[in-house]
Write a protein that holds these residues in place. Sequence first.
Motif, PDB file in Angstrom:
ATOM      1  N   ILE A  35      20.756 -22.211  37.236  1.00  0.00           N
ATOM      2  CA  ILE A  35      19.651 -21.562  37.946  1.00  0.00           C
ATOM      3  C   ILE A  35      20.179 -20.820  39.160  1.00  0.00           C
ATOM      4  CG2 ILE A  35      17.569 -21.981  39.320  1.00  0.00           C
ATOM      5  CD1 ILE A  35      16.953 -24.336  37.464  1.00  0.00           C
ATOM      6  N   LEU A  36      21.112 -21.446  39.881  1.00  0.00           N
ATOM      7  CA  LEU A  36      21.692 -20.809  41.063  1.00  0.00           C
ATOM      8  C   LEU A  36      22.514 -19.574  40.686  1.00  0.00           C
ATOM      9  CD1 LEU A  36      22.772 -23.933  43.151  1.00  0.00           C
ATOM     10  CD2 LEU A  36      20.757 -22.482  43.454  1.00  0.00           C
ATOM     11  N   VAL A  37      23.190 -19.611  39.525  1.00  0.00           N
ATOM     12  CA  VAL A  37      23.919 -18.437  39.054  1.00  0.00           C
ATOM     13  C   VAL A  37      22.962 -17.266  38.859  1.00  0.00           C
ATOM     14  CG1 VAL A  37      25.222 -17.467  37.113  1.00  0.00           C
ATOM     15  CG2 VAL A  37      25.807 -19.737  37.986  1.00  0.00           C
ATOM     16  N   ILE A  38      21.841 -17.533  38.203  1.00  0.00           N
ATOM     17  CA  ILE A  38      20.858 -16.486  37.946  1.00  0.00           C
ATOM     18  C   ILE A  38      20.253 -15.988  39.256  1.00  0.00           C
ATOM     19  CG2 ILE A  38      18.640 -15.976  36.849  1.00  0.00           C
ATOM     20  CD1 ILE A  38      19.400 -18.042  34.681  1.00  0.00           C
ATOM     21  N   VAL A  39      19.903 -16.906  40.152  1.00  0.00           N
ATOM     22  CA  VAL A  39      19.322 -16.516  41.432  1.00  0.00           C
ATOM     23  C   VAL A  39      20.311 -15.686  42.244  1.00  0.00           C
ATOM     24  CG1 VAL A  39      18.477 -17.376  43.650  1.00  0.00           C
ATOM     25  CG2 VAL A  39      17.724 -18.457  41.539  1.00  0.00           C
ATOM     26  N   GLY A  40      21.587 -16.096  42.243  1.00  0.00           N
ATOM     27  CA  GLY A  40      22.599 -15.337  42.972  1.00  0.00           C
ATOM     28  C   GLY A  40      22.726 -13.912  42.456  1.00  0.00           C
ATOM     29  N   ASN A  41      22.689 -13.745  41.159  1.00  0.00           N
ATOM     30  CA  ASN A  41      22.769 -12.396  40.583  1.00  0.00           C
ATOM     31  C   ASN A  41      21.496 -11.592  40.845  1.00  0.00           C
ATOM     32  OD1 ASN A  41      25.389 -12.419  39.537  1.00  0.00           O
ATOM     33  ND2 ASN A  41      24.743 -13.497  37.691  1.00  0.00           N
ATOM     34  N   LEU A  42      20.354 -12.267  40.862  1.00  0.00           N
ATOM     35  CA  LEU A  42      19.112 -11.572  41.192  1.00  0.00           C
ATOM     36  C   LEU A  42      19.131 -11.079  42.639  1.00  0.00           C
ATOM     37  CD1 LEU A  42      16.504 -13.893  39.434  1.00  0.00           C
ATOM     38  CD2 LEU A  42      17.053 -11.539  38.802  1.00  0.00           C
ATOM     39  N   LEU A  43      19.694 -11.875  43.524  1.00  0.00           N
ATOM     40  CA  LEU A  43      19.825 -11.437  44.914  1.00  0.00           C
ATOM     41  C   LEU A  43      20.682 -10.185  45.009  1.00  0.00           C
ATOM     42  CD1 LEU A  43      20.353 -14.858  46.731  1.00  0.00           C
ATOM     43  CD2 LEU A  43      18.421 -13.314  47.040  1.00  0.00           C
ATOM     44  N   GLN A  44      21.791 -10.179  44.266  1.00  0.00           N
ATOM     45  CA  GLN A  44      22.720  -9.051  44.355  1.00  0.00           C
ATOM     46  C   GLN A  44      22.189  -7.815  43.649  1.00  0.00           C
ATOM     47  OE1 GLN A  44      26.660  -9.936  42.938  1.00  0.00           O
ATOM     48  NE2 GLN A  44      27.350  -7.813  43.075  1.00  0.00           N
ATOM     49  N   TYR A  45      21.666  -7.975  42.446  1.00  0.00           N
ATOM     50  CA  TYR A  45      21.327  -6.823  41.617  1.00  0.00           C
ATOM     51  C   TYR A  45      19.881  -6.357  41.751  1.00  0.00           C
ATOM     52  CZ  TYR A  45      25.814  -7.497  39.309  1.00  0.00           C
ATOM     53  OH  TYR A  45      27.158  -7.612  39.057  1.00  0.00           O
ATOM     54  N   GLU A  52      24.853  -3.494  50.389  1.00  0.00           N
ATOM     55  CA  GLU A  52      25.790  -4.612  50.353  1.00  0.00           C
ATOM     56  C   GLU A  52      25.375  -5.698  51.339  1.00  0.00           C
ATOM     57  OE1 GLU A  52      29.816  -3.336  50.785  1.00  0.00           O
ATOM     58  OE2 GLU A  52      29.847  -2.366  48.820  1.00  0.00           O
ATOM     59  N   ASP A  53      24.087  -5.740  51.635  1.00  0.00           N
ATOM     60  CA  ASP A  53      23.576  -6.733  52.575  1.00  0.00           C
ATOM     61  C   ASP A  53      23.605  -8.147  52.010  1.00  0.00           C
ATOM     62  OD1 ASP A  53      23.119  -4.691  54.337  1.00  0.00           O
ATOM     63  OD2 ASP A  53      20.967  -4.500  53.887  1.00  0.00           O
ATOM     64  N   TYR A  54      23.781  -8.265  50.698  1.00  0.00           N
ATOM     65  CA  TYR A  54      23.808  -9.606  50.122  1.00  0.00           C
ATOM     66  C   TYR A  54      24.970 -10.432  50.668  1.00  0.00           C
ATOM     67  CZ  TYR A  54      26.986  -7.108  46.944  1.00  0.00           C
ATOM     68  OH  TYR A  54      27.989  -6.325  46.417  1.00  0.00           O
ATOM     69  N   TRP A  55      26.064  -9.767  51.107  1.00  0.00           N
ATOM     70  CA  TRP A  55      27.185 -10.516  51.668  1.00  0.00           C
ATOM     71  C   TRP A  55      26.750 -11.313  52.904  1.00  0.00           C
ATOM     72  CZ3 TRP A  55      30.609 -10.851  48.178  1.00  0.00           C
ATOM     73  CH2 TRP A  55      31.052  -9.739  47.441  1.00  0.00           C
ATOM     74  N   LEU A  56      25.738 -10.831  53.605  1.00  0.00           N
ATOM     75  CA  LEU A  56      25.293 -11.466  54.843  1.00  0.00           C
ATOM     76  C   LEU A  56      24.054 -12.339  54.638  1.00  0.00           C
ATOM     77  CD1 LEU A  56      25.683  -8.368  57.208  1.00  0.00           C
ATOM     78  CD2 LEU A  56      27.352 -10.189  56.740  1.00  0.00           C
ATOM     79  N   SER A  57      23.524 -12.364  53.438  1.00  0.00           N
ATOM     80  CA  SER A  57      22.334 -13.158  53.166  1.00  0.00           C
ATOM     81  C   SER A  57      22.664 -14.652  53.227  1.00  0.00           C
ATOM     82  CB  SER A  57      21.772 -12.825  51.780  1.00  0.00           C
ATOM     83  OG  SER A  57      20.821 -13.782  51.376  1.00  0.00           O
ATOM     84  N   PRO A  58      21.922 -15.444  53.985  1.00  0.00           N
ATOM     85  CA  PRO A  58      22.179 -16.888  54.031  1.00  0.00           C
ATOM     86  C   PRO A  58      21.939 -17.566  52.688  1.00  0.00           C
ATOM     87  CG  PRO A  58      20.126 -16.356  55.159  1.00  0.00           C
ATOM     88  CD  PRO A  58      20.805 -15.050  54.870  1.00  0.00           C
ATOM     89  N   TYR A  59      21.021 -17.015  51.886  1.00  0.00           N
ATOM     90  CA  TYR A  59      20.744 -17.590  50.569  1.00  0.00           C
ATOM     91  C   TYR A  59      21.916 -17.326  49.617  1.00  0.00           C
ATOM     92  CZ  TYR A  59      16.174 -17.149  52.788  1.00  0.00           C
ATOM     93  OH  TYR A  59      15.152 -17.198  53.673  1.00  0.00           O
ATOM     94  N   PHE A  60      22.392 -16.095  49.638  1.00  0.00           N
ATOM     95  CA  PHE A  60      23.550 -15.729  48.816  1.00  0.00           C
ATOM     96  C   PHE A  60      24.761 -16.562  49.216  1.00  0.00           C
ATOM     97  CE2 PHE A  60      27.137 -13.003  47.597  1.00  0.00           C
ATOM     98  CZ  PHE A  60      26.756 -12.586  46.325  1.00  0.00           C
TER      99      PHE A  60
END
Length: 355
Positions: A35-45, A52-60
């Motif tokens: 689930i975390l793999v999918i959520v991480g990719n949803l955050l990025q894509y 490239e703000d996902y690098w700074l996202s606390p969730y990511f």
Amino acid sequence: MHNHVTVGSKGSDSRQDGAKVRDVTFDFAKGVLIILVIVGNLLQYVIYSGTEDYWLSPYFKAIYMFHMPLFMAISGYLSSRAILRKSFSQGVIDRAVQLVLPMFFWCALIWLSKAALMTSADSLSGVMLDFFGEFIGTYWFLWAAFASFCAIKLLTSFNGLSLWIVGASAIAVAFAPVPWSIAPLVRYTYPFYCLGFLFAQPIGWQAARRHKAVFVVFLSMVAFMCFLVWGRETYVYNNLVLIYDGESARQVLLMFIGSVATSAVAMQLMFLCWRVGHLTRVARFIAVELGQSTLLLYLLQGAVFRFMDLIGFGELWDLPSRIGFATLLGAAIVVSAIIIRRIARDHGWLSRGYA
């Protein structure tokens, strides 16, 4: 993981060895991680698409500090029995059928889909040349798991100091200056595979149970401090596990220390969640429907996110719209995987090709 040495050795990688009791605690952990793999990719894509703000996202950051390292550690733990009991050739063949064959099928599906979407000859030829890149890069984690299995299987063929050799190989591989292709990702995750394998061995880990609470508190503090200082260059995708000066050394060491501490704390939290909620429908769904379908879910979500660049997330896609679309897409991936699994699981070789 030392709480589950006995039953863990009868995990999903050793069903043919007569495992009558499946430790669904690890299935639950794998379900949470996918689930975390999918959520991480949803955050990025989706959520941060176009930036490239996902690098700074606390969730990511919270996800990427541990989800793949812990996945690899669990894989090494559950593969221990196959590594120690099967011959080298049989073990490698079985693992290739389990990992490489489905990966080839899904990469071919991605390639054919891209070819169908291209209209010009130049684009089509580019897609054909890109197949090798898809095959290697899209599902890098499976290559890392396969290579780690083969490496440890080879190392454990030496008697006597084999466990020490495995530990030494983890350090040697992690700091080998090889920056090409998916090598940095393999070098980053291989030590965790080794760690999981070593935790499955009866070499005195049980003695640490008396001080587990102290270790968990200490590692929680370490994980929190690492989270606070974790930055863009701490991700393996950016530092490539290369040390060439003081700052790069700090980032690489921070990455490994943070990943180890966070993985250990996350695993203990998952164990606790399972003990408390194992009778609930949600926990059983995560363990049975998701945890026992992690390979299929990983393959399916990888294919889906390869095509996310075709969707233009312009200014009209505000944050609520992106969150809504991400929620629907994530749910669609899970539902599709469950349907595919139920259709294909009773068809022998077909189930291997799909999942």
